[in-house]
Design a protein around this motif. Sequence first.
Motif, PDB file in Angstrom:
ATOM      1  N   ARG A 268       0.827  -1.204   0.000  1.00  0.00           N
ATOM      2  CA  ARG A 268       0.000   0.000   0.000  1.00  0.00           C
ATOM      3  C   ARG A 268       0.863   1.257   0.000  1.00  0.00           C
ATOM      4  NH1 ARG A 268      -4.622   2.063   4.178  1.00  0.00           N
ATOM      5  NH2 ARG A 268      -2.830   2.840   5.310  1.00  0.00           N
ATOM      6  N   HIS A 269       1.955   1.220   0.725  1.00  0.00           N
ATOM      7  CA  HIS A 269       2.843   2.380   0.825  1.00  0.00           C
ATOM      8  C   HIS A 269       3.474   2.713  -0.528  1.00  0.00           C
ATOM      9  CE1 HIS A 269       5.521   5.277   2.594  1.00  0.00           C
ATOM     10  NE2 HIS A 269       6.597   4.573   2.322  1.00  0.00           N
ATOM     11  N   THR A 270       3.873   1.678  -1.272  1.00  0.00           N
ATOM     12  CA  THR A 270       4.550   1.886  -2.556  1.00  0.00           C
ATOM     13  C   THR A 270       3.595   1.849  -3.741  1.00  0.00           C
ATOM     14  OG1 THR A 270       4.974  -0.496  -2.807  1.00  0.00           O
ATOM     15  CG2 THR A 270       6.647   0.822  -1.653  1.00  0.00           C
ATOM     16  N   GLN A 271       2.359   1.354  -3.493  1.00  0.00           N
ATOM     17  CA  GLN A 271       1.362   1.162  -4.549  1.00  0.00           C
ATOM     18  C   GLN A 271       1.859   0.182  -5.608  1.00  0.00           C
ATOM     19  OE1 GLN A 271      -0.287   4.846  -5.992  1.00  0.00           O
ATOM     20  NE2 GLN A 271      -0.921   5.502  -3.970  1.00  0.00           N
ATOM     21  N   ILE A 272       2.648  -0.791  -5.155  1.00  0.00           N
ATOM     22  CA  ILE A 272       3.046  -1.929  -5.981  1.00  0.00           C
ATOM     23  C   ILE A 272       2.260  -3.130  -5.466  1.00  0.00           C
ATOM     24  CG2 ILE A 272       4.934  -3.459  -6.667  1.00  0.00           C
ATOM     25  CD1 ILE A 272       6.862  -1.144  -6.151  1.00  0.00           C
ATOM     26  N   PRO A 273       1.546  -3.868  -6.316  1.00  0.00           N
ATOM     27  CA  PRO A 273       0.755  -5.003  -5.838  1.00  0.00           C
ATOM     28  C   PRO A 273       1.591  -5.965  -5.001  1.00  0.00           C
ATOM     29  CG  PRO A 273       0.228  -4.549  -8.126  1.00  0.00           C
ATOM     30  CD  PRO A 273       1.394  -3.667  -7.776  1.00  0.00           C
ATOM     31  N   VAL A 274       0.990  -6.471  -3.937  1.00  0.00           N
ATOM     32  CA  VAL A 274       1.727  -7.341  -3.029  1.00  0.00           C
ATOM     33  C   VAL A 274       2.227  -8.590  -3.745  1.00  0.00           C
ATOM     34  CG1 VAL A 274      -0.334  -8.572  -2.215  1.00  0.00           C
ATOM     35  CG2 VAL A 274       1.671  -8.394  -0.726  1.00  0.00           C
ATOM     36  N   GLY A 275       1.463  -9.087  -4.730  1.00  0.00           N
ATOM     37  CA  GLY A 275       1.914 -10.252  -5.485  1.00  0.00           C
ATOM     38  C   GLY A 275       3.191  -9.982  -6.257  1.00  0.00           C
ATOM     39  N   THR A 276       3.331  -8.760  -6.769  1.00  0.00           N
ATOM     40  CA  THR A 276       4.541  -8.392  -7.500  1.00  0.00           C
ATOM     41  C   THR A 276       5.740  -8.331  -6.562  1.00  0.00           C
ATOM     42  OG1 THR A 276       3.223  -7.129  -9.081  1.00  0.00           O
ATOM     43  CG2 THR A 276       5.571  -6.630  -8.986  1.00  0.00           C
ATOM     44  N   LEU A 277       5.543  -7.746  -5.384  1.00  0.00           N
ATOM     45  CA  LEU A 277       6.632  -7.690  -4.400  1.00  0.00           C
ATOM     46  C   LEU A 277       7.067  -9.089  -3.984  1.00  0.00           C
ATOM     47  CD1 LEU A 277       5.484  -4.794  -2.028  1.00  0.00           C
ATOM     48  CD2 LEU A 277       7.326  -4.740  -3.713  1.00  0.00           C
ATOM     49  N   ARG A 278       6.089  -9.931  -3.679  1.00  0.00           N
ATOM     50  CA  ARG A 278       6.410 -11.283  -3.214  1.00  0.00           C
ATOM     51  C   ARG A 278       7.124 -12.077  -4.308  1.00  0.00           C
ATOM     52  NH1 ARG A 278       1.722 -12.456  -1.510  1.00  0.00           N
ATOM     53  NH2 ARG A 278       2.065 -11.893   0.666  1.00  0.00           N
ATOM     54  N   TYR A 279       6.669 -11.911  -5.548  1.00  0.00           N
ATOM     55  CA  TYR A 279       7.293 -12.621  -6.666  1.00  0.00           C
ATOM     56  C   TYR A 279       8.748 -12.181  -6.831  1.00  0.00           C
ATOM     57  CZ  TYR A 279       8.252 -14.041 -11.487  1.00  0.00           C
ATOM     58  OH  TYR A 279       8.810 -14.589 -12.610  1.00  0.00           O
ATOM     59  N   ALA A 280       8.978 -10.865  -6.772  1.00  0.00           N
ATOM     60  CA  ALA A 280      10.340 -10.358  -6.944  1.00  0.00           C
ATOM     61  C   ALA A 280      11.266 -10.882  -5.856  1.00  0.00           C
ATOM     62  CB  ALA A 280      10.324  -8.830  -6.936  1.00  0.00           C
ATOM     63  N   MET A 281      10.784 -10.926  -4.627  1.00  0.00           N
ATOM     64  CA  MET A 281      11.618 -11.377  -3.515  1.00  0.00           C
ATOM     65  C   MET A 281      11.865 -12.881  -3.572  1.00  0.00           C
ATOM     66  SD  MET A 281       9.804  -9.050  -0.558  1.00  0.00           S
ATOM     67  CE  MET A 281      10.805  -9.707   0.791  1.00  0.00           C
ATOM     68  N   ASP A 282      10.816 -13.654  -3.867  1.00  0.00           N
ATOM     69  CA  ASP A 282      10.949 -15.112  -3.854  1.00  0.00           C
ATOM     70  C   ASP A 282      11.692 -15.631  -5.076  1.00  0.00           C
ATOM     71  OD1 ASP A 282       9.535 -15.007  -1.530  1.00  0.00           O
ATOM     72  OD2 ASP A 282       7.644 -15.727  -2.375  1.00  0.00           O
ATOM     73  N   GLN A 283      11.378 -15.061  -6.250  1.00  0.00           N
ATOM     74  CA  GLN A 283      11.950 -15.580  -7.485  1.00  0.00           C
ATOM     75  C   GLN A 283      13.459 -15.369  -7.550  1.00  0.00           C
ATOM     76  OE1 GLN A 283      10.196 -17.270  -9.565  1.00  0.00           O
ATOM     77  NE2 GLN A 283      11.472 -17.452 -11.400  1.00  0.00           N
ATOM     78  N   HIS A 284      13.916 -14.236  -7.018  1.00  0.00           N
ATOM     79  CA  HIS A 284      15.335 -13.903  -7.125  1.00  0.00           C
ATOM     80  C   HIS A 284      16.028 -13.838  -5.765  1.00  0.00           C
ATOM     81  CE1 HIS A 284      14.682 -13.067 -11.367  1.00  0.00           C
ATOM     82  NE2 HIS A 284      13.642 -12.329 -11.033  1.00  0.00           N
ATOM     83  N   GLU A 285      15.333 -14.265  -4.712  1.00  0.00           N
ATOM     84  CA  GLU A 285      15.894 -14.306  -3.361  1.00  0.00           C
ATOM     85  C   GLU A 285      16.477 -12.948  -2.968  1.00  0.00           C
ATOM     86  OE1 GLU A 285      18.633 -17.542  -3.165  1.00  0.00           O
ATOM     87  OE2 GLU A 285      17.080 -19.073  -3.428  1.00  0.00           O
ATOM     88  N   LEU A 286      15.665 -11.917  -3.145  1.00  0.00           N
ATOM     89  CA  LEU A 286      16.098 -10.558  -2.845  1.00  0.00           C
ATOM     90  C   LEU A 286      15.498 -10.085  -1.531  1.00  0.00           C
ATOM     91  CD1 LEU A 286      15.503  -8.841  -6.317  1.00  0.00           C
ATOM     92  CD2 LEU A 286      17.648  -9.751  -5.415  1.00  0.00           C
ATOM     93  N   PRO A 287      16.238  -9.286  -0.769  1.00  0.00           N
ATOM     94  CA  PRO A 287      15.604  -8.586   0.349  1.00  0.00           C
ATOM     95  C   PRO A 287      14.661  -7.527  -0.207  1.00  0.00           C
ATOM     96  CG  PRO A 287      17.855  -7.818   0.064  1.00  0.00           C
ATOM     97  CD  PRO A 287      17.674  -8.973  -0.880  1.00  0.00           C
TER      98      PRO A 287
END
Length: 287
Positions: free
Chosen positions: A180-199
């Motif tokens: 909500r703070h960044t207005q990036i869908p939570v699914g997109t954030l989770r995908y980016a973190m999980d797919q590439h093992e990013l903080p």
Amino acid sequence: MWELARGQISAFGEAKPLASWAEDPRCAVNREALRTRLALGWLPEDAITRQRHDKPVLEHTFQERTLTLRGWADQSGIKYHTLYNRIAKFGMTFEEALLKGADGPDFTMYITAFGETKPLCHWGVDPRANCSTTTIRRRLTQGWDPEQAIVEEPQNRSTLGTGIPHRAYGLSMGLEDWARHTQIPVGTLRYAMDQHELPLESALHALGWSPQSEPAAVHDLITITADQLLPGDRVLGITTEGSPAPVLTVRRPPADQRPQPGVPTSLPSAQALPRLARPSSAAGLRR
């Protein structure tokens, strides 16, 4: 006629038609006022005996949610007097009056969420909606994911989120709060973190967000046909009701932020981080 549709009205251990109750000595109002009271959901005994200026609080239940008529007006975005008149003057049931929605095209455009496609005004009174129809529409114009726009409660951001906190840029919040703070869908954030093992901070940077980013632009919500799609349009819902061709509800960015034809677009990367591709289910449909 309304009386025939209503049938016999039971009160005080008796059952008789509206005209008979209007002539009953216990009736404190005329026939038309009695009819209006019953149409608005008054209990028969109250409708018959209450004096004209002695009005009870009217409550209506829809899909297991109970609110006053004014509460439903606030929730649905329908003006109170419009909702009242639909029931009292035009003989609609409460459900018919509510599902007709607010006047104007802003509330009739179709939105897809949770595997369903229905008008925005229907999402506003859906049991999953934790905010008003007006708030949902405003969130959609600001770029929120439809499902998040519907279910997120309008509370102070510091009190939101009960999941595992993620720290980035000196702040610590749950992933839903970051979305909500960044207005990036939570699914997109989770995908980016999980797919590439990013903080989280690296994922946000790779997706082009930083605390110094420009405020999110307010987009237009419009309904168009497929041949009117422009680069950058995000499809929020599709319907074929009342039209021979599919009608799309899209969120359209301002003209100066649309991708230019022939110019490749890519997400900024964080130094040597791999480029992140947003999943289609989270990012929506784009032309």
